[in-house]
Design a protein around this motif. Structure first.
Motif, mmCIF file in Angstrom:
data_model
loop_
_atom_site.group_PDB
_atom_site.id
_atom_site.type_symbol
_atom_site.label_atom_id
_atom_site.label_comp_id
_atom_site.label_asym_id
_atom_site.label_seq_id
_atom_site.Cartn_x
_atom_site.Cartn_y
_atom_site.Cartn_z
ATOM 1 N N ILE A 106 34.235 46.781 39.728
ATOM 2 C CA ILE A 106 33.942 47.269 41.359
ATOM 3 C C ILE A 106 32.290 46.605 40.963
ATOM 4 N N ALA A 107 31.859 46.472 40.297
ATOM 5 C CA ALA A 107 29.751 46.322 40.054
ATOM 6 C C ALA A 107 30.895 44.463 39.869
ATOM 7 N N THR A 108 31.329 43.945 39.451
ATOM 8 C CA THR A 108 31.743 42.726 38.445
ATOM 9 C C THR A 108 31.849 41.845 39.477
ATOM 10 N N GLY A 109 33.004 42.780 40.304
ATOM 11 C CA GLY A 109 34.197 42.290 41.501
ATOM 12 C C GLY A 109 33.081 41.733 42.376
ATOM 13 N N ARG A 191 40.471 39.518 43.830
ATOM 14 C CA ARG A 191 38.850 38.776 44.639
ATOM 15 C C ARG A 191 38.106 40.415 45.027
ATOM 16 N N ALA A 192 37.598 40.447 45.340
ATOM 17 C CA ALA A 192 36.442 41.872 45.337
ATOM 18 C C ALA A 192 36.908 42.728 46.151
ATOM 19 N N GLU A 193 38.067 42.777 47.317
ATOM 20 C CA GLU A 193 37.882 43.995 47.348
ATOM 21 C C GLU A 193 39.529 44.062 47.185
ATOM 22 N N ALA A 194 39.904 43.703 46.360
ATOM 23 C CA ALA A 194 41.641 43.455 45.582
ATOM 24 C C ALA A 194 40.862 44.565 44.915
#
Length: 275
Positions: A106-109, A191-194
């Motif tokens: 999550i942090a890296t995304g 993508r970050a949300e995914a």
């Protein structure tokens, strides 16, 4: 929205130091050695985590509550052996999965989404240094988590076999490698949300049927051998063998190593620093 105009930079006279990191007439600023850069970035990432109340809740409070709950209850079944020892091993495995996979993904995304990775990648830290810093930061967080779980387990009556402690450290390090690589693979391709949705969903699935806290041998018949091929089950089985029986589980070690190698190769090939 109005902005305050900035005045042009004033000239720097020879021999007068300019802003940090800039070149002056007296000489040029030099980047810190690679080791120092990696450690500085790792300290920054650990500090960011420890200042985040939500992350502290997930990283420290919930695992401690899980251990106490498993110690006081009789369900779910953790298999034959001392229940507290089995619970400690399972919760340590859960800490590794949470810190190395879910939190890092999550942090890296989101770092990737907001171009943090792109900017850090072109600094003297470099892309390799950034990955190394993330691994070190994860291990540092896990040290705090495992120290808390170990102290709580000892207070609840857990007496670990001394012979198994080195094996447990081995599985924690290799498990961290495997799950950080999987986190980077996920965060570097979606993508970050995914990433947020998938990382949380995978965490729930692995907790329920991934052989993390509940041994795969206690799951419904016919699926335990399949579950045993997952990195979560390899980590959980290895830690239970080490912290309950004081033995090295070679088959579990091979599972974790296999996932670490494959995930690392895929992450190195597919990871994109730009969203």
């Amino acid at each position: 929205m109005s902005t305050t105009p900035t005045s042009p930079p004033s000239p720097t006279t020879p021999g007068t130091p300019g802003p940090p990191g800039t070149a002056t007439g007296a000489g040029r600023a030099h980047a810190a050695p690679p080791r120092q850069r990696v450690l500085a970035q790792a300290r920054f990432e650990v500090g960011s985590l420890l200042r985040n109340g939500e992350q502290l809740l997930v990283s420290l409070v919930l695992p401690a509550m899980a251990l106490v709950g498993l110690h006081l209850s009789t369900a779910p079944s953790l298999g034959p052996g001392d229940r507290t020892a089995l619970a400690v091993a399972g919760v340590v495995a859960l800490c590794v999965v949470s810190a190395a996979f879910t939190s890092q993904a999550i942090a890296t995304g989101f770092d990737r989404r907001y171009a943090v990775l792109r900017y850090l990648g072109v600094t003297p830290l470099g892309r390799g240094g950034l990955v190394a810093a993330k691994v070190l930061a994860t291990l540092a967080v896990e040290v705090v988590q495992i120290a808390l779980i170990a102290a709580l387990g000892l207070a609840l009556g857990w007496r670990p076999p001394v012979a198994g402690l080195a094996y447990a450290v081995l599985f924690v390090v290799l498990g961290t490698w495997a799950f950080v690589a999987l986190a980077l693979l996920l965060a570097g391709t979606l993508r970050a949300e995914a990433v947020l949705a998938v990382a949380n969903l995978v965490w729930v699935v692995l907790l329920a049927v991934g052989g993390v806290v509940v041994p795969r041998t206690e799951l419904p018949a016919g699926v335990s051998h399949v579950i045993g091929l997952l990195p979560s089950a390899g980590l959980g089985d290895g830690l239970r063998s080490a912290l309950v029986a004081g033995e090295l589980n070679l088959s579990a070690l091979l599972v974790v190593l296999g996932w670490a190698g494959v995930a690392t190769a895929l992450a190195a090939r597919l990871f994109r620093f730009d969203d």
